[in-house]
Design a protein around this motif. Structure first.
Motif, PDB file in Angstrom:
ATOM      1  N   ILE A  30      -3.307  14.630  18.493  1.00  0.00           N
ATOM      2  CA  ILE A  30      -4.516  14.158  18.449  1.00  0.00           C
ATOM      3  C   ILE A  30      -5.699  15.143  18.975  1.00  0.00           C
ATOM      4  N   ARG A  31      -5.168  15.707  19.993  1.00  0.00           N
ATOM      5  CA  ARG A  31      -6.048  16.796  20.693  1.00  0.00           C
ATOM      6  C   ARG A  31      -6.206  18.141  19.671  1.00  0.00           C
ATOM      7  N   ASN A  32      -5.264  18.409  18.901  1.00  0.00           N
ATOM      8  CA  ASN A  32      -5.238  19.460  17.909  1.00  0.00           C
ATOM      9  C   ASN A  32      -6.062  19.163  16.835  1.00  0.00           C
ATOM     10  N   ILE A  33      -5.944  17.931  16.261  1.00  0.00           N
ATOM     11  CA  ILE A  33      -6.749  17.649  15.346  1.00  0.00           C
ATOM     12  C   ILE A  33      -8.256  17.571  15.779  1.00  0.00           C
ATOM     13  N   ILE A  34      -8.596  16.834  16.803  1.00  0.00           N
ATOM     14  CA  ILE A  34      -9.957  16.871  17.232  1.00  0.00           C
ATOM     15  C   ILE A  34     -10.507  18.478  17.439  1.00  0.00           C
ATOM     16  N   LYS A  35      -9.605  19.442  17.878  1.00  0.00           N
ATOM     17  CA  LYS A  35     -10.079  20.665  18.163  1.00  0.00           C
ATOM     18  C   LYS A  35     -10.459  21.235  16.819  1.00  0.00           C
ATOM     19  N   PHE A  36      -9.697  21.039  15.617  1.00  0.00           N
ATOM     20  CA  PHE A  36      -9.869  21.494  14.438  1.00  0.00           C
ATOM     21  C   PHE A  36     -11.114  21.026  13.804  1.00  0.00           C
ATOM     22  N   THR A  37     -11.235  19.516  13.677  1.00  0.00           N
ATOM     23  CA  THR A  37     -12.157  18.976  13.066  1.00  0.00           C
ATOM     24  C   THR A  37     -13.537  19.301  13.725  1.00  0.00           C
ATOM     25  N   GLY A  38     -13.238  19.428  14.991  1.00  0.00           N
ATOM     26  CA  GLY A  38     -14.727  19.496  15.797  1.00  0.00           C
ATOM     27  C   GLY A  38     -15.319  20.841  15.326  1.00  0.00           C
ATOM     28  N   SER A  39     -14.190  22.174  15.262  1.00  0.00           N
ATOM     29  CA  SER A  39     -14.744  23.480  15.128  1.00  0.00           C
ATOM     30  C   SER A  39     -15.167  23.396  13.701  1.00  0.00           C
ATOM     31  N   LEU A  40     -14.763  22.651  12.653  1.00  0.00           N
ATOM     32  CA  LEU A  40     -14.966  22.698  11.263  1.00  0.00           C
ATOM     33  C   LEU A  40     -16.517  21.907  11.160  1.00  0.00           C
ATOM     34  N   ILE A  41     -16.916  20.982  11.811  1.00  0.00           N
ATOM     35  CA  ILE A  41     -18.158  20.114  11.993  1.00  0.00           C
ATOM     36  C   ILE A  41     -18.870  20.935  12.486  1.00  0.00           C
ATOM     37  N   LEU A  42     -18.726  21.748  13.631  1.00  0.00           N
ATOM     38  CA  LEU A  42     -19.718  22.677  14.347  1.00  0.00           C
ATOM     39  C   LEU A  42     -19.803  23.598  13.419  1.00  0.00           C
ATOM     40  N   GLY A  43     -19.216  24.339  12.719  1.00  0.00           N
ATOM     41  CA  GLY A  43     -19.647  25.556  12.128  1.00  0.00           C
ATOM     42  C   GLY A  43     -20.413  25.057  10.726  1.00  0.00           C
ATOM     43  N   GLY A  44     -19.833  23.913  10.278  1.00  0.00           N
ATOM     44  CA  GLY A  44     -20.655  23.252   9.138  1.00  0.00           C
ATOM     45  C   GLY A  44     -21.992  23.051   9.406  1.00  0.00           C
ATOM     46  N   SER A  45     -22.236  22.459  10.509  1.00  0.00           N
ATOM     47  CA  SER A  45     -23.601  22.239  10.964  1.00  0.00           C
ATOM     48  C   SER A  45     -24.534  23.401  11.080  1.00  0.00           C
ATOM     49  N   LEU A  46     -23.785  24.524  11.956  1.00  0.00           N
ATOM     50  CA  LEU A  46     -24.386  25.785  12.027  1.00  0.00           C
ATOM     51  C   LEU A  46     -24.984  26.408  10.766  1.00  0.00           C
ATOM     52  N   PHE A  47     -24.013  26.296   9.764  1.00  0.00           N
ATOM     53  CA  PHE A  47     -24.260  27.056   8.356  1.00  0.00           C
ATOM     54  C   PHE A  47     -25.420  26.169   7.781  1.00  0.00           C
ATOM     55  N   ILE A  48     -25.317  24.862   7.688  1.00  0.00           N
ATOM     56  CA  ILE A  48     -26.456  24.207   7.100  1.00  0.00           C
ATOM     57  C   ILE A  48     -27.822  24.317   7.766  1.00  0.00           C
ATOM     58  N   THR A  49     -27.810  24.284   9.160  1.00  0.00           N
ATOM     59  CA  THR A  49     -29.017  24.505   9.780  1.00  0.00           C
ATOM     60  C   THR A  49     -29.399  25.745   9.486  1.00  0.00           C
ATOM     61  N   TYR A  50     -28.601  26.856   9.463  1.00  0.00           N
ATOM     62  CA  TYR A  50     -28.948  28.224   9.110  1.00  0.00           C
ATOM     63  C   TYR A  50     -29.762  28.253   7.740  1.00  0.00           C
ATOM     64  N   GLU A  51     -29.048  27.486   6.636  1.00  0.00           N
ATOM     65  CA  GLU A  51     -29.853  27.519   5.471  1.00  0.00           C
ATOM     66  C   GLU A  51     -30.877  26.868   5.288  1.00  0.00           C
ATOM     67  N   VAL A  52     -31.099  25.658   5.987  1.00  0.00           N
ATOM     68  CA  VAL A  52     -32.276  25.054   6.009  1.00  0.00           C
ATOM     69  C   VAL A  52     -33.476  25.857   6.568  1.00  0.00           C
ATOM     70  N   LEU A  53     -33.195  26.347   7.663  1.00  0.00           N
ATOM     71  CA  LEU A  53     -34.347  27.290   8.239  1.00  0.00           C
ATOM     72  C   LEU A  53     -34.487  28.439   7.329  1.00  0.00           C
ATOM     73  N   ALA A  54     -33.353  29.040   6.662  1.00  0.00           N
ATOM     74  CA  ALA A  54     -33.736  30.163   5.716  1.00  0.00           C
ATOM     75  C   ALA A  54     -34.743  29.607   4.599  1.00  0.00           C
ATOM     76  N   LEU A  55     -34.578  28.353   4.134  1.00  0.00           N
ATOM     77  CA  LEU A  55     -35.329  27.801   3.103  1.00  0.00           C
ATOM     78  C   LEU A  55     -36.691  27.757   3.630  1.00  0.00           C
ATOM     79  N   LYS A  56     -36.704  26.816   4.715  1.00  0.00           N
ATOM     80  CA  LYS A  56     -38.220  26.541   5.269  1.00  0.00           C
ATOM     81  C   LYS A  56     -38.928  27.941   5.404  1.00  0.00           C
ATOM     82  N   LYS A  57     -38.527  29.092   6.127  1.00  0.00           N
ATOM     83  CA  LYS A  57     -38.969  30.305   6.360  1.00  0.00           C
ATOM     84  C   LYS A  57     -39.441  30.804   5.007  1.00  0.00           C
TER      85      LYS A  57
END
Length: 661
Positions: A30-57
């Motif tokens: 369970i801990r391994n799954i959480i670590k993996f999905t958490g990393s995926l969600i965090l990375g995806g969120s950062l990517f989406i945030t970066y793209e939205v900010l780039a579009l806004k800029k």
């Protein structure tokens, strides 16, 4: 060695130890799954945030540009490479698709929440105090005409903006909006950018020479006799010959003779007036307007306008040319918009300033040109000599009737209808308190007392003698003039609503002839059907004593055709009177006539009763004698004077039903 021994012992212990319980393995997974999905969600969120900010800029208005705009009249735009080879790869495609998705989300949210920044400005990041500017700009380009008009009105009422905000509107709005702002009474002049500096003339050139070149480039065949005359004089005369002939009548000869009432300027300015008079005539021909524009005429006229700021005659002729050119809609963009140094200059800023002038003639000439440019709210076209005195600006007040003013011999569209001369200055400048003194009482008093009227004043050239005729070969009878004026008035929409005619002296004869001519033409029938009444100020229905005299020693010879037609034994005058009287009785026109009782001084030697009582009697309606001379019969002393109050009462009574609706 100790480290190796320690590792061996540890491995042995692990090998001999019992397997862990199953619950421990489950939670580890369970801990391994959480670590993996958490990393995926965090990375995806950062990517989406970066793209939205780039579009806004990429869609954000640079605030530094706004700051620069406060000091300059330019909008700076960041450049983007157009090389498609630079935009390739999986990353580029992913970003492109993501941007599309974000745009759809923003547009959907704007529609759901009914946000004010839908469509064009939905993703623009601007300061709160700039929102109104961009919203009004968007509204001014709406497909809905009512919304566009409302936007222009709101812009004109904005007086609290910063300078840079007015300049944003000036540069970003379209031609239609800019013209509307120029015709809005309360609009700030900061909406209008000054025309770009004009290129310097060549060392061996002058404005006089440039005007001659412009005239020479226009067609010279199949022209009216008067146009040919003016063009020939302008092209042939030189500054030296005009200087020699200056003084006109005193030399009793030469081509300068008809222009004796000339000007006090230097000879070159007089030659320029020759050319401008010719250009006025040429500009009445649409194809010649195209030639004037193509050959740099708008630039040249602007240069002359700036050089002769102290010469109203030059400026008025330039405005007449501009007003004639504005009758051609395909030339509107070149007249309104400022171009580069080598393209047509923008006139809208000059017109916007001129229409606010305290001088009646300057404001009225500018109002005519702007009305011809404003196809958004003005369906009519005002040709040369037809001036709207009220309303000169855009207004929400509906126009319910027309009142037309027609001057007489040697009169004019403005000076004939001024207040009676007194100690006040009669230079044509409106007084601060127009209720006490006005340079044009129909524009000041009548417009205020009857705001639902459109008040038009007509101007045409007349002369007492052929020596002083502005166009030596011009011979215009009452019949010719009436047809010409009738055509111009119909183009201005006269006949589409109830009409009152107001005339002085010979102008009354023109009104009678125009109505008779209109009755013979089916396309002019609306003018007859909508005529409610006529006011005659000392109109010589049966002739005038003026034709029996030489008027002044300077006019001893060659009386003009206009004067000859006013003689008591004129057959044309008698026929006109008989035909109109029968016609007016049949149509049941309401008529009010005034007549002078005092003689008029002509020059310093002759005292003459121009229109006697019996000649002013039409045989229909009221005839009221007034103790004034012929010149002052149409010039009330003050607003509460009998002349004005009786005129106002007649207009209100004749239009009572129409003004109530």
């Amino acid at each position: 060695m100790s480290l190796a021994a320690c590792c061996v012992i540890c491995y042995r212990r692990m090998g001999t130890s019992t397997p862990p319980p199953k619950s421990s393995t489950y939670w580890r997974e369970i801990r391994n799954i959480i670590k993996f999905t958490g990393s995926l969600i965090l990375g995806g969120s950062l990517f989406i945030t970066y793209e939205v900010l780039a579009l806004k800029k990429s869609l954000t208005l640079d605030t530094q540009v706004v700051e620069r705009e406060k000091m300059k009249s330019y909008i700076y735009v960041h450049t983007v490479s157009l090389d498609k080879t630079e935009n390739h790869g999986i990353t580029y495609q992913a970003r492109k698709e993501l941007h599309k998705a974000v745009r759809k989300v923003l547009a959907t949210s704007a529609r759901i929440l009914r946000g004010p920044f839908a469509d064009t400005f939905s993703t623009v990041d601007i300061e709160d105090h700039d929102c109104a500017v961009w919203l009004l700009l968007r509204k001014s380009r709406s497909d809905d005409r009512a919304a566009r008009l409302q936007a222009v009105q709101e812009m004109s009422e904005a007086h609290h903006w910063h300078d840079y905000q007015y300049r944003i509107i000036a540069q970003a709005c379209d031609m239609r909006t800019l013209t509307g702002l120029a015709r809005s009474k309360e609009s700030d002049l900061r909406f209008f950018l000054r025309p770009p500096p004009l290129p310097s003339l060549k060392e061996d050139s002058s404005t006089e020479e440039e005007l001659r070149h412009l005239l020479a480039s226009l067609p010279q065949t199949d022209l009216d006799e008067c146009i040919q005359c003016f063009t020939a004089l302008a092209l042939s005369e030189s500054s030296q010959s005009l200087a020699a002939q200056k003084g006109g009548l005193w030399c009793f000869g030469g081509n300068g003779l008809p222009y004796a009432e000339s000007f006090g300027e230097v000879p070159s300015a007089t030659v320029e007036m020759f050319c401008l008079e010719a250009l006025v005539k040429h500009s009445e021909i649409p194809t010649h307007c195209d030639k004037i524009e193509a050959n740099g005429g708008l630039q040249l006229l602007q240069r002359l306008y700036q050089l002769h700021k102290d010469c109203p005659k030059v400026q008025r002729n330039i405005m007449r040319i501009l007003g004639n050119m504005a009758l051609n809609e395909h030339l509107h963009s070149t007249i309104v918009r400022s171009g580069s140094m080598f393209s047509s200059p923008g006139w809208v800023s000059i017109l916007a300033e001129a229409i606010k002038s305290q001088h009646i003639m300057e404001a009225s000439h500018a109002a005519r040109t702007l009305a011809n440019l404003d196809r958004e709210t003005v369906p009519d076209k005002y040709q040369d000599g037809v001036y709207v005195l009220h309303p000169q600006y855009r207004t929400s007040q509906p126009v319910k009737a027309d009142v037309l003013f027609i001057h007489g011999l040697m009169g004019a569209a403005f000076k004939t209808w001024r207040q009676q001369d007194s100690d006040q200055d009669s230079t044509g400048k409106a007084s601060e308190d127009e209720s006490k003194h006005t340079a044009c009482w129909p524009k000041s008093w009548l417009a205020r007392d009857c705001p639902a009227l459109r008040i038009i004043s007509v101007e045409y050239d007349t002369s007492l003698s052929d020596w002083r005729a502005k166009c030596p070969t011009e011979r215009k009878s009452i019949a010719f003039r009436s047809n010409e004026l009738l055509r111009k008035l119909r183009a201005a929409g006269v006949g589409d609503r109830p009409v009152i005619w107001v005339s002085h002296s010979m102008g009354g004869l023109l009104v009678k002839k125009m109505l008779l001519e209109a009755s013979k033409k089916p396309e002019m029938s609306t003018i007859i059907n909508n005529t409610r009444g006529i006011i005659f100020y000392s109109v010589p229905h049966h002739g005038s004593h003026l034709a029996e005299y030489s008027v002044n020693i300077r006019y001893l010879l060659f009386p003009s055709l206009e004067v000859k037609e006013l003689s008591k034994d004129s057959p044309a005058l008698k026929t006109l009177q008989d035909d109109f009287l029968e016609f007016a009785k049949d149509k049941n026109f309401q008529v009010l006539s005034f007549v002078e009782t005092l003689p008029t001084y002509i020059g310093s030697m002759i005292k003459l009763h121009v229109v006697p009582l019996e000649s002013a009697d039409l045989g229909l309606g009221d005839l009221i004698p007034v103790d004034v001379n012929h010149l002052n019969i149409c010039k009330p002393k003050k607003k509460d004077a009998f002349l004005y109050q009786r005129t106002l009462q007649f207009i209100r009574d004749a239009l009572a039903k129409d003004l109530e609706n």
